[in-house]
Every structure is written in structure tokens, then in C-alpha cells.
Design a protein around this motif. Structure first.
Motif, PDB file in Angstrom:
ATOM      1  N   ASN A   1       0.824  -1.208   0.000  1.00 27.17           N
ATOM      2  CA  ASN A   1       0.000   0.000   0.000  1.00 27.17           C
ATOM      3  C   ASN A   1       0.862   1.263   0.000  1.00 27.17           C
ATOM      4  OD1 ASN A   1      -2.361  -1.516   0.053  1.00 27.17           O
ATOM      5  ND2 ASN A   1      -2.548  -1.407   2.277  1.00 27.17           N
ATOM      6  N   LEU A   2       1.920   1.234   0.771  1.00 24.11           N
ATOM      7  CA  LEU A   2       2.823   2.376   0.865  1.00 24.11           C
ATOM      8  C   LEU A   2       3.513   2.643  -0.471  1.00 24.11           C
ATOM      9  CD1 LEU A   2       4.263   4.463   2.693  1.00 24.11           C
ATOM     10  CD2 LEU A   2       5.917   2.679   3.204  1.00 24.11           C
ATOM     11  N   PHE A   3       4.059   1.592  -1.082  1.00 23.64           N
ATOM     12  CA  PHE A   3       4.745   1.772  -2.358  1.00 23.64           C
ATOM     13  C   PHE A   3       3.777   2.168  -3.469  1.00 23.64           C
ATOM     14  CE2 PHE A   3       8.120  -0.804  -0.278  1.00 23.64           C
ATOM     15  CZ  PHE A   3       9.139   0.128  -0.399  1.00 23.64           C
ATOM     16  N   LYS A   4       2.552   1.675  -3.400  1.00 23.32           N
ATOM     17  CA  LYS A   4       1.530   2.091  -4.362  1.00 23.32           C
ATOM     18  C   LYS A   4       1.260   3.588  -4.215  1.00 23.32           C
ATOM     19  CE  LYS A   4      -3.188   1.136  -5.857  1.00 23.32           C
ATOM     20  NZ  LYS A   4      -4.415   0.382  -5.602  1.00 23.32           N
ATOM     21  N   PHE A   5       1.124   4.047  -2.984  1.00 18.38           N
ATOM     22  CA  PHE A   5       0.933   5.480  -2.716  1.00 18.38           C
ATOM     23  C   PHE A   5       2.086   6.298  -3.289  1.00 18.38           C
ATOM     24  CE2 PHE A   5       2.275   8.883   0.252  1.00 18.38           C
ATOM     25  CZ  PHE A   5       1.244   9.789   0.039  1.00 18.38           C
ATOM     26  N   LEU A   6       3.298   5.786  -3.170  1.00 18.23           N
ATOM     27  CA  LEU A   6       4.488   6.501  -3.647  1.00 18.23           C
ATOM     28  C   LEU A   6       4.733   6.323  -5.149  1.00 18.23           C
ATOM     29  CD1 LEU A   6       6.888   5.655  -0.676  1.00 18.23           C
ATOM     30  CD2 LEU A   6       5.754   7.853  -1.136  1.00 18.23           C
ATOM     31  N   ASP A   7       3.882   5.532  -5.802  1.00 17.75           N
ATOM     32  CA  ASP A   7       4.059   5.218  -7.230  1.00 17.75           C
ATOM     33  C   ASP A   7       5.417   4.576  -7.501  1.00 17.75           C
ATOM     34  OD1 ASP A   7       1.531   6.240  -8.035  1.00 17.75           O
ATOM     35  OD2 ASP A   7       2.355   8.278  -8.032  1.00 17.75           O
ATOM     36  N   VAL A   8       5.785   3.647  -6.625  1.00 15.36           N
ATOM     37  CA  VAL A   8       7.055   2.938  -6.752  1.00 15.36           C
ATOM     38  C   VAL A   8       6.750   1.462  -6.979  1.00 15.36           C
ATOM     39  CG1 VAL A   8       9.171   2.240  -5.544  1.00 15.36           C
ATOM     40  CG2 VAL A   8       8.270   4.565  -5.262  1.00 15.36           C
ATOM     41  N   ASN A   9       7.321   0.920  -8.035  1.00 14.70           N
ATOM     42  CA  ASN A   9       7.181  -0.517  -8.296  1.00 14.70           C
ATOM     43  C   ASN A   9       8.282  -1.253  -7.558  1.00 14.70           C
ATOM     44  OD1 ASN A   9       4.963  -0.347 -10.100  1.00 14.70           O
ATOM     45  ND2 ASN A   9       6.365   0.374 -11.691  1.00 14.70           N
ATOM     46  N   ILE A  10       7.895  -2.299  -6.834  1.00 15.62           N
ATOM     47  CA  ILE A  10       8.901  -3.103  -6.147  1.00 15.62           C
ATOM     48  C   ILE A  10       8.768  -4.544  -6.620  1.00 15.62           C
ATOM     49  CG2 ILE A  10       9.093  -1.612  -4.129  1.00 15.62           C
ATOM     50  CD1 ILE A  10       7.315  -3.590  -2.609  1.00 15.62           C
ATOM     51  N   SER A  11       9.876  -5.231  -6.628  1.00 17.75           N
ATOM     52  CA  SER A  11       9.902  -6.606  -7.126  1.00 17.75           C
ATOM     53  C   SER A  11       9.180  -7.546  -6.161  1.00 17.75           C
ATOM     54  CB  SER A  11      11.350  -7.067  -7.288  1.00 17.75           C
ATOM     55  OG  SER A  11      11.958  -7.208  -6.007  1.00 17.75           O
ATOM     56  N   LYS A  12       8.750  -8.674  -6.668  1.00 18.44           N
ATOM     57  CA  LYS A  12       8.117  -9.712  -5.836  1.00 18.44           C
ATOM     58  C   LYS A  12       9.096 -10.183  -4.770  1.00 18.44           C
ATOM     59  CE  LYS A  12       4.011 -10.335  -7.603  1.00 18.44           C
ATOM     60  NZ  LYS A  12       2.840  -9.968  -6.843  1.00 18.44           N
ATOM     61  N   GLU A  13      10.370 -10.277  -5.140  1.00 17.63           N
ATOM     62  CA  GLU A  13      11.398 -10.714  -4.192  1.00 17.63           C
ATOM     63  C   GLU A  13      11.474  -9.759  -2.995  1.00 17.63           C
ATOM     64  OE1 GLU A  13      16.239 -11.317  -4.018  1.00 17.63           O
ATOM     65  OE2 GLU A  13      15.265 -11.090  -5.963  1.00 17.63           O
ATOM     66  N   TYR A  14      11.449  -8.469  -3.278  1.00 17.76           N
ATOM     67  CA  TYR A  14      11.495  -7.472  -2.216  1.00 17.76           C
ATOM     68  C   TYR A  14      10.214  -7.522  -1.382  1.00 17.76           C
ATOM     69  CZ  TYR A  14      12.591  -3.101   0.127  1.00 17.76           C
ATOM     70  OH  TYR A  14      12.869  -2.149   1.084  1.00 17.76           O
ATOM     71  N   GLN A  15       9.069  -7.681  -2.040  1.00 14.25           N
ATOM     72  CA  GLN A  15       7.803  -7.805  -1.320  1.00 14.25           C
ATOM     73  C   GLN A  15       7.839  -9.005  -0.380  1.00 14.25           C
ATOM     74  OE1 GLN A  15       4.231  -7.718  -3.739  1.00 14.25           O
ATOM     75  NE2 GLN A  15       5.132  -6.201  -5.107  1.00 14.25           N
ATOM     76  N   ASN A  16       8.386 -10.117  -0.859  1.00 18.49           N
ATOM     77  CA  ASN A  16       8.484 -11.324  -0.026  1.00 18.49           C
ATOM     78  C   ASN A  16       9.399 -11.109   1.171  1.00 18.49           C
ATOM     79  OD1 ASN A  16       6.710 -12.756  -1.633  1.00 18.49           O
ATOM     80  ND2 ASN A  16       8.335 -13.653  -2.888  1.00 18.49           N
ATOM     81  N   SER A  17      10.503 -10.394   0.960  1.00 19.41           N
ATOM     82  CA  SER A  17      11.414 -10.161   2.091  1.00 19.41           C
ATOM     83  C   SER A  17      10.756  -9.276   3.142  1.00 19.41           C
ATOM     84  CB  SER A  17      12.743  -9.570   1.616  1.00 19.41           C
ATOM     85  OG  SER A  17      12.577  -8.266   1.129  1.00 19.41           O
ATOM     86  N   ILE A  18       9.935  -8.326   2.716  1.00 19.51           N
ATOM     87  CA  ILE A  18       9.207  -7.490   3.675  1.00 19.51           C
ATOM     88  C   ILE A  18       8.185  -8.331   4.436  1.00 19.51           C
ATOM     89  CG2 ILE A  18       7.553  -5.587   3.909  1.00 19.51           C
ATOM     90  CD1 ILE A  18       9.023  -4.240   1.543  1.00 19.51           C
TER      91      ILE A  18
END
Length: 185
Positions: free
Chosen positions: A112-129
């Protein structure tokens, strides 16, 4: 130099007064604000654990539950009203999130935060979070954040640590904050 070339810059500003945020939004039309708030009982519980002789600055004058609750909640009440008013005025530029929600669901909140910031993050990074709350208690000693082995338990430990008397004292000063931020007495 790398920061100057970066598309994004992030600054963590602790306890900024809510009324100053609009000036920043006006001065920088690209600025986005993330307002992270916490249940005041958690904040007050943490402050009560600090020995009076070790407190710094203004907190030296506040050493009772009643004093700390009044000071914390008076500031939170003013700031949260300002921020939520600004969120209505600048809905695409202000994101509000509770500390407890982030600790409970780090992956969902990061998306939700990255969507608000209009930042695409990788699935790998999402999984680590998402895995941040799934570590052993041994790792807690080296991991200093809300995302401990059970970050949500850390966020709500005030429920077990505060006495009933302290909870009632805090409730008197913090009713407006609870209502504004969606916490229950």
C-alpha cells in the motif's frame, strides 16, 4: 552525489508538528507525506519505563502517568487533526498508517505504501518485507524495529504492562486521540 541524482528521496522526521506539513506541501508540489502514528498507550508505556534522571529535554518535567498522557495526547490530538484535515485537502499526497497495522501485516502495508508513492517493487522485495515478522527471537537482539519476531506483540504489549489505574488515567487524556485515530478505550 548519488542522492542528488536519485528519483526519490526519503526523510524520516520525528514528531513534526502537523501544522508545518502544509507549508512543506505548498513549497514542494512533489512532496508526499507518510504519517505513521501509534496508540498513545504504547508511547506512554515506553516513556514510563525511562528513569526520570535519564529523560532528555522537555520530558524531564513529565514523570507521572497523568503528566505524560496529557502531554503526549495533547500533541497527538492537534497533529492528527491537522494531518487528517490536510489528507482531505491533499488526498493524493498524504498517507496515514498505524504502527500496529504495519507490525501486524508488514507485506500488505508495504504494498500500500509503495503504491501510494508510485514505486514498483519486485516480488522478491515484497516477499522479504512479508517475512520480516517471521524471525526467531534470537534475531530480535540485532533487529531494532517494529518488525521483530512478533512485532505486533511488541506493539500491543502495553496491554499487559500498564496497570488498570494507568490505563484509566491515560484514557481520560487520550479520548479525542482514540476517536480520531480509531483506537478503543
Amino acid at each position: 552525489m548519488l542522492c542528488l541524482r536519485s528519483q526519490f528521496r526519503v526523510a524520516k522526521v520525528l514528531r513534526i508538528a502537523g501544522d508545518l506539513v502544509e507549508n512543506l506541501l505548498i513549497k514542494n508540489p512533489k512532496l508526499k507525506v507518510i504519517y505513521l502514528y501509534r496508540d498513545p498507550r504504547g508511547i506512554i508505556n515506553s516513556r514510563l519505563k525511562i528513569p526520570v534522571n535519564e529523560t532528555a529535554g522537555a520530558w524531564n518535567d513529565f514523570n507521572t502517568t497523568e503528566d505524560i498522557a496529557f502531554a503526549v495526547c495533547q500533541k497527538m490530538d492537534i497533529d492528527s487533526k491537522n494531518i487528517f484535515e490536510l489528507k482531505g485537502k491533499y488526498p493524493e499526497r498524504i498517507f496515514t498508517v498505524a504502527y500496529e497495522t504495519t507490525a501486524k501485516s508488514p507485506g500488505k502495508n508495504a504494498r500500500n505504501l509503495f503504491k501510494f508513492l508510485d514505486v514498483n517493487i519486485s516480488k522478491e522485495y515484497q516477499n522479504s518485507i512479508s517475512k520480516m515478522g517471521n524471525r526467531s527471537k534470537k534475531d530480535d537482539k540485532t533487529w531494532n524495529s517494529a518488525f521483530r519476531s512478533d512485532g505486533y506483540a511488541t506493539a500491543i504489549k502495553w496491554r499487559k504492562e500498564l496497570s488498570e489505574k494507568d490505563k484509566k488515567t491515560i484514557d481520560i487524556s487520550c479520548r479525542n486521540v482514540y476517536k480520531q485515530l480509531g483506537y478503543h478505550v
